[in-house]
Design a protein around this motif. Structure first.
Motif, PDB file in Angstrom:
ATOM      1  N   ILE A 102       0.837  -1.201   0.000  1.00 28.87           N
ATOM      2  CA  ILE A 102       0.000   0.000   0.000  1.00 28.87           C
ATOM      3  C   ILE A 102       0.873   1.252   0.000  1.00 28.87           C
ATOM      4  CG2 ILE A 102      -1.777   1.267   1.261  1.00 28.87           C
ATOM      5  CD1 ILE A 102      -2.718  -1.393   2.418  1.00 28.87           C
ATOM      6  N   ALA A 103       1.952   1.231   0.786  1.00 30.70           N
ATOM      7  CA  ALA A 103       2.849   2.389   0.844  1.00 30.70           C
ATOM      8  C   ALA A 103       3.544   2.610  -0.493  1.00 30.70           C
ATOM      9  CB  ALA A 103       3.875   2.187   1.957  1.00 30.70           C
ATOM     10  N   LEU A 104       3.953   1.514  -1.154  1.00 30.59           N
ATOM     11  CA  LEU A 104       4.595   1.642  -2.464  1.00 30.59           C
ATOM     12  C   LEU A 104       3.622   2.213  -3.503  1.00 30.59           C
ATOM     13  CD1 LEU A 104       6.638  -1.686  -2.562  1.00 30.59           C
ATOM     14  CD2 LEU A 104       7.601   0.618  -2.686  1.00 30.59           C
ATOM     15  N   LEU A 105       2.405   1.698  -3.510  1.00 35.19           N
ATOM     16  CA  LEU A 105       1.410   2.195  -4.453  1.00 35.19           C
ATOM     17  C   LEU A 105       1.113   3.673  -4.201  1.00 35.19           C
ATOM     18  CD1 LEU A 105      -1.696   0.288  -5.675  1.00 35.19           C
ATOM     19  CD2 LEU A 105      -1.921   2.663  -4.987  1.00 35.19           C
ATOM     20  N   SER A 106       0.998   4.045  -2.930  1.00 37.24           N
ATOM     21  CA  SER A 106       0.700   5.438  -2.589  1.00 37.24           C
ATOM     22  C   SER A 106       1.848   6.363  -2.966  1.00 37.24           C
ATOM     23  CB  SER A 106       0.401   5.562  -1.093  1.00 37.24           C
ATOM     24  OG  SER A 106      -0.712   4.763  -0.737  1.00 37.24           O
ATOM     25  N   ALA A 107       3.077   5.900  -2.753  1.00 36.83           N
ATOM     26  CA  ALA A 107       4.232   6.722  -3.131  1.00 36.83           C
ATOM     27  C   ALA A 107       4.289   6.916  -4.641  1.00 36.83           C
ATOM     28  CB  ALA A 107       5.512   6.074  -2.626  1.00 36.83           C
ATOM     29  N   ARG A 116      12.781   9.576  -8.540  1.00 35.22           N
ATOM     30  CA  ARG A 116      13.879   8.670  -8.909  1.00 35.22           C
ATOM     31  C   ARG A 116      14.789   8.381  -7.724  1.00 35.22           C
ATOM     32  NH1 ARG A 116      16.816  10.180 -14.367  1.00 35.22           N
ATOM     33  NH2 ARG A 116      14.621   9.853 -14.977  1.00 35.22           N
ATOM     34  N   THR A 117      15.083   9.416  -6.948  1.00 33.70           N
ATOM     35  CA  THR A 117      15.926   9.212  -5.757  1.00 33.70           C
ATOM     36  C   THR A 117      15.258   8.250  -4.784  1.00 33.70           C
ATOM     37  OG1 THR A 117      16.827  11.450  -5.989  1.00 33.70           O
ATOM     38  CG2 THR A 117      17.056  10.386  -3.837  1.00 33.70           C
ATOM     39  N   THR A 118      13.950   8.402  -4.610  1.00 36.02           N
ATOM     40  CA  THR A 118      13.222   7.503  -3.712  1.00 36.02           C
ATOM     41  C   THR A 118      13.273   6.062  -4.210  1.00 36.02           C
ATOM     42  OG1 THR A 118      11.717   9.301  -3.111  1.00 36.02           O
ATOM     43  CG2 THR A 118      10.977   7.064  -2.663  1.00 36.02           C
ATOM     44  N   LEU A 121      16.843   4.680  -3.494  1.00 32.74           N
ATOM     45  CA  LEU A 121      17.050   4.397  -2.069  1.00 32.74           C
ATOM     46  C   LEU A 121      16.239   3.187  -1.614  1.00 32.74           C
ATOM     47  CD1 LEU A 121      17.022   8.030  -0.586  1.00 32.74           C
ATOM     48  CD2 LEU A 121      18.992   6.529  -0.969  1.00 32.74           C
ATOM     49  N   ALA A 122      14.992   3.078  -2.089  1.00 35.73           N
ATOM     50  CA  ALA A 122      14.173   1.922  -1.719  1.00 35.73           C
ATOM     51  C   ALA A 122      14.778   0.628  -2.255  1.00 35.73           C
ATOM     52  CB  ALA A 122      12.757   2.107  -2.258  1.00 35.73           C
ATOM     53  N   SER A 123      15.315   0.660  -3.466  1.00 35.41           N
ATOM     54  CA  SER A 123      15.943  -0.532  -4.036  1.00 35.41           C
ATOM     55  C   SER A 123      17.190  -0.917  -3.253  1.00 35.41           C
ATOM     56  CB  SER A 123      16.304  -0.279  -5.510  1.00 35.41           C
ATOM     57  OG  SER A 123      15.145   0.002  -6.275  1.00 35.41           O
ATOM     58  N   ALA A 124      17.989   0.085  -2.878  1.00 32.37           N
ATOM     59  CA  ALA A 124      19.196  -0.195  -2.087  1.00 32.37           C
ATOM     60  C   ALA A 124      18.832  -0.775  -0.726  1.00 32.37           C
ATOM     61  CB  ALA A 124      20.006   1.090  -1.923  1.00 32.37           C
ATOM     62  N   ALA A 125      17.770  -0.229  -0.108  1.00 31.53           N
ATOM     63  CA  ALA A 125      17.331  -0.752   1.184  1.00 31.53           C
ATOM     64  C   ALA A 125      16.861  -2.197   1.047  1.00 31.53           C
ATOM     65  CB  ALA A 125      16.220   0.128   1.751  1.00 31.53           C
ATOM     66  N   TYR A 126      16.213  -2.521  -0.052  1.00 28.10           N
ATOM     67  CA  TYR A 126      15.734  -3.896  -0.256  1.00 28.10           C
ATOM     68  C   TYR A 126      16.908  -4.853  -0.435  1.00 28.10           C
ATOM     69  CZ  TYR A 126      13.475  -7.958  -2.263  1.00 28.10           C
ATOM     70  OH  TYR A 126      13.055  -9.247  -2.497  1.00 28.10           O
ATOM     71  N   VAL A 127      17.935  -4.415  -1.156  1.00 25.14           N
ATOM     72  CA  VAL A 127      19.124  -5.261  -1.317  1.00 25.14           C
ATOM     73  C   VAL A 127      19.763  -5.528   0.042  1.00 25.14           C
ATOM     74  CG1 VAL A 127      21.456  -5.367  -2.276  1.00 25.14           C
ATOM     75  CG2 VAL A 127      19.562  -4.536  -3.685  1.00 25.14           C
ATOM     76  N   ALA A 128      19.855  -4.480   0.876  1.00 22.44           N
ATOM     77  CA  ALA A 128      20.425  -4.658   2.216  1.00 22.44           C
ATOM     78  C   ALA A 128      19.582  -5.624   3.041  1.00 22.44           C
ATOM     79  CB  ALA A 128      20.526  -3.302   2.916  1.00 22.44           C
ATOM     80  N   LEU A 129      18.262  -5.541   2.929  1.00 13.72           N
ATOM     81  CA  LEU A 129      17.391  -6.455   3.668  1.00 13.72           C
ATOM     82  C   LEU A 129      17.567  -7.896   3.173  1.00 13.72           C
ATOM     83  CD1 LEU A 129      15.071  -7.082   5.625  1.00 13.72           C
ATOM     84  CD2 LEU A 129      13.466  -6.452   3.790  1.00 13.72           C
ATOM     85  N   ALA A 130      17.683  -8.064   1.858  1.00 15.28           N
ATOM     86  CA  ALA A 130      17.871  -9.408   1.312  1.00 15.28           C
ATOM     87  C   ALA A 130      19.175 -10.018   1.810  1.00 15.28           C
ATOM     88  CB  ALA A 130      17.850  -9.354  -0.213  1.00 15.28           C
TER      89      ALA A 130
END
Length: 384
Positions: A102-107, A116-118, A121-130
């Motif tokens: 829901i947050a991704l769709l809303s953003a 683009r910056t968001t 950053l979200a992709s980098a955070a996901y890589v770190a989580l993985a």
């Protein structure tokens, strides 16, 4: 029934944060239902863990930011992402994990700047989580992590598509509004031209004639009275036209009708133009714009007769049929209709457009004997 119909309108008047809060609370309540525990999003396949004190913080991070998902979409996505990461690393697997989608769709739908910056950053955070999940013993594998990333990107993409659709619709509405405004401006300009040209022309002709009546007081008084009456009528017509420009006017602006042709002809006669007027039939109950168009045709033709063939015999014939109104105004003489001072040709061109919009026919030109004739056929009942 009336009260129920007012509910949607009342709801839309509330602040957007208040309207989004129920979804956040509903998702938080669903997460603490015992039957739904450990049945939420599971990224990494880590072993489940019972809820503890930290779970409250996780639920708050994942759910409550949804209340500001449209006002501050970037902040909402950041907080929900932190809560989702803790949720997966701790193995709570709450239903609140669906808040990330829901947050991704809303953003994607509501974020205006630094999109683009968001995304980076979200992709980098996901890589770190993985990577962190893999070090904690995740069995998800590269395929599972990539699949989840693509699903998250799809949620963002759907939001971006909604945002683009809103922008296209807003642009379409702006174009429609501009077109309507331009059309209304053109119509008002045409009305203003008709009113000012006719009345001022009549006043000028009457004033010129009055200069030669100083030796005949009675005729001079009649001429001056005609000038005064024409000026008052011009002021009245202009006042009604200006009502169109007033957004707060509460009554329909006055529009001329065929029934006022007698007054129009009499006014022209007072200006010194011999006019013969005949009218056959009566206007239909519903004429739409035909009644106004017929009036304007006669008005413009008489104005041109005063300008270019003053004193020449003019004949006005109006016929009201069941489906159309025909107008013919002919003027004898050899006045210069094209090159006379003050003539711009806009009046006849405007009439041609006005009659054409109603589906009628309009013509104006010289006769073989040197006179001038204006003819119009206007279908009645048009709503234009």
């Amino acid at each position: 029934m009336v009260g129920l119909r007012m509910v949607p309108d009342s709801w839309r008047r509330w602040d957007v944060t208040v309207r989004d809060l129920p979804l956040a609370l509903l998702l938080a309540l669903a997460s603490v239902v015992p039957a739904l525990q450990n049945h939420g999003t599971q990224l990494g396949d880590l072993p489940g863990r019972p809820f503890d004190a930290l779970t409250v913080v996780v639920l708050a991070l994942e759910c409550l930011p949804l209340a500001v998902r449209r006002r501050w979409p970037a902040l909402c996505l950041a907080l929900v992402s932190v809560g989702f990461a803790i949720d997966q690393l701790r193995g709570y697997h709450t239903v609140a994990g669906s808040a990330l989608a829901i947050a991704l769709l809303s953003a994607g739908a509501h974020l205006e700047r630094r999109r683009r910056t968001t995304m980076v950053l979200a992709s980098a955070a996901y890589v770190a989580l993985a990577v962190a999940l893999d070090r904690h013993g995740s069995t998800e594998g590269v395929t599972g992590f990539v699949t989840f990333y693509l699903a998250a990107a799809l949620a963002w993409g759907i939001g971006a598509w909604l945002r683009q659709s809103r922008a296209v619709e807003a642009e379409r509405r702006r174009d429609v509004a501009l077109t309507a405004r331009a059309a209304e401006r053109t119509r008002i300009a045409s009305e203003l031209h008709d009113i000012v040209t006719h009345h001022v022309t009549a006043m000028v002709v009457q004033a010129e004639a009055a200069r030669y009546l100083t030796a005949a007081p009675e005729r001079l008084d009649t001429a001056l009275t005609a000038i005064t009456d024409t000026g008052r009528r011009a002021i009245t017509d202009l006042r009604h036209l200006l009502d169109l420009l007033n957004p707060d006017h509460s009554i329909d602006p006055r529009t001329p009708s065929v029934g006022e042709l007698h007054a129009l002809v009499e006014q022209t006669r007072q200006a010194g133009q011999p006019v013969e007027f005949t009218e056959e039939g009566s206007p239909a109950g519903t004429t739409g714009g035909a009644e106004v168009a017929a009036y304007r045709v006669v008005q413009e033709a008489l104005t041109n007769a005063l300008k270019y063939a003053h004193g020449s015999r003019t004949t006005v014939h109006v016929h009201h049929g069941e489906r159309e109104t025909t107008v013919e105004v002919s003027t004898e003489g050899s006045g210069s209709y094209a090159g006379a001072p003050g003539g711009s040709g806009r009046g006849l061109a405007g009439l041609s457009e006005r009659v054409g919009v109603l589906g009628g026919e309009f013509s104006a030109g010289r006769r073989a004997d040197g006179g001038f004739v204006v003819q119009a056929r206007i279908p009645t009942g048009s709503p234009s």
